[in-house]
Scaffold this motif. Structure first.
Motif, PDB file in Angstrom:
ATOM      1  N   THR A   1       0.845  -1.207   0.000  1.00  0.00           N
ATOM      2  CA  THR A   1       0.000   0.000   0.000  1.00  0.00           C
ATOM      3  C   THR A   1       0.867   1.238   0.000  1.00  0.00           C
ATOM      4  N   SER A   2       1.764   1.319   1.001  1.00  0.00           N
ATOM      5  CA  SER A   2       2.605   2.505   1.144  1.00  0.00           C
ATOM      6  C   SER A   2       3.799   2.114   2.006  1.00  0.00           C
ATOM      7  N   THR A   3       4.974   2.518   1.598  1.00  0.00           N
ATOM      8  CA  THR A   3       6.171   2.160   2.388  1.00  0.00           C
ATOM      9  C   THR A   3       6.099   2.795   3.777  1.00  0.00           C
ATOM     10  N   ASN A   4       5.549   4.012   3.864  1.00  0.00           N
ATOM     11  CA  ASN A   4       5.396   4.627   5.198  1.00  0.00           C
ATOM     12  C   ASN A   4       4.479   3.791   6.075  1.00  0.00           C
TER      13      ASN A   4
ATOM     14  N   SER B   1       6.090  -0.660  -6.344  1.00  0.00           N
ATOM     15  CA  SER B   1       4.817   0.005  -6.615  1.00  0.00           C
ATOM     16  C   SER B   1       4.001   0.112  -5.320  1.00  0.00           C
ATOM     17  N   GLN B   2       3.222   1.185  -5.208  1.00  0.00           N
ATOM     18  CA  GLN B   2       2.360   1.387  -4.033  1.00  0.00           C
ATOM     19  C   GLN B   2       0.919   1.529  -4.508  1.00  0.00           C
ATOM     20  N   THR B   3       0.006   0.877  -3.792  1.00  0.00           N
ATOM     21  CA  THR B   3      -1.401   1.004  -4.182  1.00  0.00           C
ATOM     22  C   THR B   3      -2.049   2.203  -3.505  1.00  0.00           C
TER      23      THR B   3
ATOM     24  N   GLY C   1       0.035   5.140  -2.220  1.00  0.00           N
ATOM     25  CA  GLY C   1       1.174   6.002  -1.900  1.00  0.00           C
ATOM     26  C   GLY C   1       0.674   7.352  -1.393  1.00  0.00           C
ATOM     27  N   LYS C   2       1.288   7.820  -0.318  1.00  0.00           N
ATOM     28  CA  LYS C   2       0.799   9.050   0.316  1.00  0.00           C
ATOM     29  C   LYS C   2       1.715  10.223   0.006  1.00  0.00           C
ATOM     30  N   GLY C   3       1.099  11.337  -0.354  1.00  0.00           N
ATOM     31  CA  GLY C   3       1.848  12.576  -0.531  1.00  0.00           C
ATOM     32  C   GLY C   3       1.534  13.525   0.616  1.00  0.00           C
ATOM     33  N   GLN C   4       2.118  14.717   0.543  1.00  0.00           N
ATOM     34  CA  GLN C   4       1.817  15.719   1.567  1.00  0.00           C
ATOM     35  C   GLN C   4       0.376  16.183   1.450  1.00  0.00           C
ATOM     36  N   GLN C   5      -0.151  16.704   2.524  1.00  0.00           N
ATOM     37  CA  GLN C   5      -1.498  17.291   2.581  1.00  0.00           C
ATOM     38  C   GLN C   5      -2.566  16.330   2.062  1.00  0.00           C
TER      39      GLN C   5
ATOM     40  N   VAL D   1      -2.449  11.913  -2.961  1.00  0.00           N
ATOM     41  CA  VAL D   1      -2.002  10.574  -3.354  1.00  0.00           C
ATOM     42  C   VAL D   1      -0.673  10.752  -4.089  1.00  0.00           C
ATOM     43  N   TRP D   2       0.287   9.851  -3.820  1.00  0.00           N
ATOM     44  CA  TRP D   2       1.560   9.944  -4.552  1.00  0.00           C
ATOM     45  C   TRP D   2       1.501   9.022  -5.760  1.00  0.00           C
ATOM     46  N   HIS D   3       1.540   9.603  -6.945  1.00  0.00           N
ATOM     47  CA  HIS D   3       1.468   8.810  -8.172  1.00  0.00           C
ATOM     48  C   HIS D   3       2.858   8.308  -8.557  1.00  0.00           C
TER      49      HIS D   3
ATOM     50  N   ASN E   1       9.964  20.716   1.523  1.00  0.00           N
ATOM     51  CA  ASN E   1      10.870  19.603   1.217  1.00  0.00           C
ATOM     52  C   ASN E   1      10.523  18.883  -0.085  1.00  0.00           C
ATOM     53  N   ASP E   2      10.115  19.670  -1.077  1.00  0.00           N
ATOM     54  CA  ASP E   2       9.952  19.087  -2.407  1.00  0.00           C
ATOM     55  C   ASP E   2      11.309  19.107  -3.102  1.00  0.00           C
ATOM     56  N   ILE E   3      11.523  18.126  -3.952  1.00  0.00           N
ATOM     57  CA  ILE E   3      12.785  18.054  -4.687  1.00  0.00           C
ATOM     58  C   ILE E   3      12.503  18.532  -6.107  1.00  0.00           C
TER      59      ILE E   3
ATOM     60  N   LYS F   1      10.374  22.194 -11.960  1.00  0.00           N
ATOM     61  CA  LYS F   1       9.634  20.923 -12.090  1.00  0.00           C
ATOM     62  C   LYS F   1       9.917  20.006 -10.913  1.00  0.00           C
ATOM     63  N   LYS F   2       8.899  19.238 -10.572  1.00  0.00           N
ATOM     64  CA  LYS F   2       9.003  18.395  -9.380  1.00  0.00           C
ATOM     65  C   LYS F   2       9.579  17.017  -9.724  1.00  0.00           C
ATOM     66  N   LEU F   3      10.728  16.755  -9.136  1.00  0.00           N
ATOM     67  CA  LEU F   3      11.438  15.498  -9.349  1.00  0.00           C
ATOM     68  C   LEU F   3      11.073  14.503  -8.249  1.00  0.00           C
ATOM     69  N   GLY F   4      10.680  15.021  -7.110  1.00  0.00           N
ATOM     70  CA  GLY F   4      10.337  14.109  -6.022  1.00  0.00           C
ATOM     71  C   GLY F   4       9.783  14.838  -4.821  1.00  0.00           C
ATOM     72  N   GLY F   5       9.421  14.045  -3.824  1.00  0.00           N
ATOM     73  CA  GLY F   5       8.838  14.641  -2.626  1.00  0.00           C
ATOM     74  C   GLY F   5       9.185  13.818  -1.398  1.00  0.00           C
ATOM     75  N   VAL F   6       9.013  14.447  -0.257  1.00  0.00           N
ATOM     76  CA  VAL F   6       9.346  13.818   1.023  1.00  0.00           C
ATOM     77  C   VAL F   6       8.148  13.951   1.955  1.00  0.00           C
TER      78      VAL F   6
ATOM     79  N   GLY G   1       9.519   9.215   4.325  1.00  0.00           N
ATOM     80  CA  GLY G   1       9.073   8.633   3.058  1.00  0.00           C
ATOM     81  C   GLY G   1       9.550   9.494   1.898  1.00  0.00           C
ATOM     82  N   ILE G   2      10.166   8.855   0.934  1.00  0.00           N
ATOM     83  CA  ILE G   2      10.730   9.610  -0.198  1.00  0.00           C
ATOM     84  C   ILE G   2      10.291   8.972  -1.520  1.00  0.00           C
ATOM     85  N   GLY G   3       9.798   9.788  -2.404  1.00  0.00           N
ATOM     86  CA  GLY G   3       9.443   9.335  -3.748  1.00  0.00           C
ATOM     87  C   GLY G   3      10.223  10.171  -4.754  1.00  0.00           C
TER      88      GLY G   3
HETATM   89  C1  BTN Z   1       4.904  14.878  -1.567  1.00  0.00           C
HETATM   90  O1  BTN Z   1       3.675  15.005  -1.612  1.00  0.00           O
HETATM   91  O2  BTN Z   1       5.635  15.628  -2.200  1.00  0.00           O
HETATM   92  C2  BTN Z   1       5.516  13.801  -0.724  1.00  0.00           C
HETATM   93  C3  BTN Z   1       5.554  12.504  -1.470  1.00  0.00           C
HETATM   94  C4  BTN Z   1       6.149  11.354  -0.694  1.00  0.00           C
HETATM   95  C5  BTN Z   1       5.961  10.054  -1.440  1.00  0.00           C
HETATM   96  C6  BTN Z   1       6.707   8.908  -0.831  1.00  0.00           C
HETATM   97  S1  BTN Z   1       6.737   7.505  -1.873  1.00  0.00           S
HETATM   98  C7  BTN Z   1       7.430   6.546  -0.603  1.00  0.00           C
HETATM   99  C8  BTN Z   1       6.765   6.973   0.682  1.00  0.00           C
HETATM  100  N1  BTN Z   1       5.561   6.192   0.900  1.00  0.00           N
HETATM  101  C9  BTN Z   1       4.467   6.923   0.805  1.00  0.00           C
HETATM  102  O3  BTN Z   1       3.303   6.491   0.910  1.00  0.00           O
HETATM  103  N2  BTN Z   1       4.780   8.193   0.549  1.00  0.00           N
HETATM  104  C10 BTN Z   1       6.212   8.391   0.497  1.00  0.00           C
END
Ligand code: BTN
Length: 267
Positions: A33-36, A59-61, A63-67, A70-72, A124-126, A131-136, A153-155
């Motif tokens: 589901t999510s590594t976190n 792969s995550q079913t 994946g969580k992003g900030q706020q 969903v992390w695609h 802490n966006d990368i 352009k967004k390369l990743g997020g934390v 958690g880092i994507g």
């Molecule tokens: C953001 O919204 O910018 C933060 C994204 C963080 C995504 C990563 S992917 C691995 C880890 N597991 C999650 O569910 N989220 C973080």
């Protein structure tokens, strides 16, 4: 995982990696589901996980992003991982030091390959340029006046070539370099680099980390466009305060914003 000839792999060969604990214990999964979330579940079990444990997924079913976003990430194409840190030396109101240390730890190996275009977009966006390369996504567990544990958690977008239209400004290493990168090697580089900054934080170098964070912050000291609930305005980022709030100078006013209160407007 494939380690085809690419820049990250050659840096690994040069033996720059020397992590002592972060990434020594890597658990890899095909789909979760999510590594976190999995890190949280494993932490709830009786055997304690060692600090520096990493959970990585292809792969995550869910994946969580900030706020609550969903992390695609397209399956098998990108780096998706969580690492466990135990920053018990930090008080919760100093937790921004950890945000800064982790962000620097992520961008440094990327800057070696991609140059100074890689930066941190507050908090802490990368980013690569605009352009967004990743997020934390950092999830702290508090115990009284200390941070008991922190799930980092880092994507990072590595080999994905096409992104869904609803994402405003994604970019991947593949799109920048025009070649594939070995995901596991990127992971190892980042683990070693985060460890360096984390240990600096631990020995009390938070002022140096804060300065380095500002030196690498997107738009620091520049006139940029921002959006709040009701207005679009031009202002200059002049500070990030102790609590991690973004300080913007707007004409004669200085205002501190949290993440929900302000958005960057890109060209
Ligand atoms: C953001 O919204 O910018 C933060 C994204 C963080 C995504 C990563 S992917 C691995 C880890 N597991 C999650 O569910 N989220 C973080």
């Amino acid at each position: 995982m494939k380690t085809d000839s690419n820049t990250f792999y050659s840096i690994l060969q040069d033996n720059i990696i020397s992590g002592a604990f972060v990434g020594q214990n890597i658990l890899t999964f095909r789909e979760i589901t999510s590594t976190n979330n999995l890190m949280k579940e494993l932490m709830a079990k009786s055997t304690p996980l060692p600090e520096g444990t990493v959970i990585m997924a292809e792969s995550q079913t869910a994946g969580k992003g900030q706020q609550q976003n969903v992390w695609h990430s397209e399956a098998g194409k990108n780096l998706l991982f969580s690492m466990l840190l135990l920053p018990r030396f930090l008080q919760p109101n100093n937790s921004f030091g950890l945000v800064a240390a982790v962000s620097l730890g992520v961008i440094k190996p990327l800057q070696k390959i991609l140059g100074k275009n890689v930066c941190i977009k507050w908090p802490n966006d990368i980013y690569y340029g605009q352009k967004k390369l990743g997020g934390v996504l950092i999830e702290n567990v508090l115990a009284g006046q200390t941070i008991k544990s922190s799930i980092i958690g880092i994507g990072l977008n590595i080999n994905q070539e096409v992104f869904p239209d609803y994402l405003p400004n994604p970019i991947s290493l593949q799109q920048i370099l025009q070649k594939k990168s070995a995901i596991k090697e990127v992971l190892l580089q980042i683990c070693a680099s985060i460890e360096v900054y984390y240990l600096k934080l631990k020995v009390g170098e938070s002022a140096e980390i804060k300065q380095e964070y500002l030196d690498n912050l997107y738009g620091f000291g520049q006139q940029l466009a921002f959006q709040t609930n009701d207005t679009i305005f031009t202002g200059e980022i002049f500070a990030v305060n102790h609590f991690g709030l973004l300080g913007i100078k707007k004409q004669n006013e200085t205002i501190f914003f949290d993440l929900k209160q302000v958005k960057f407007i890109f060209n």
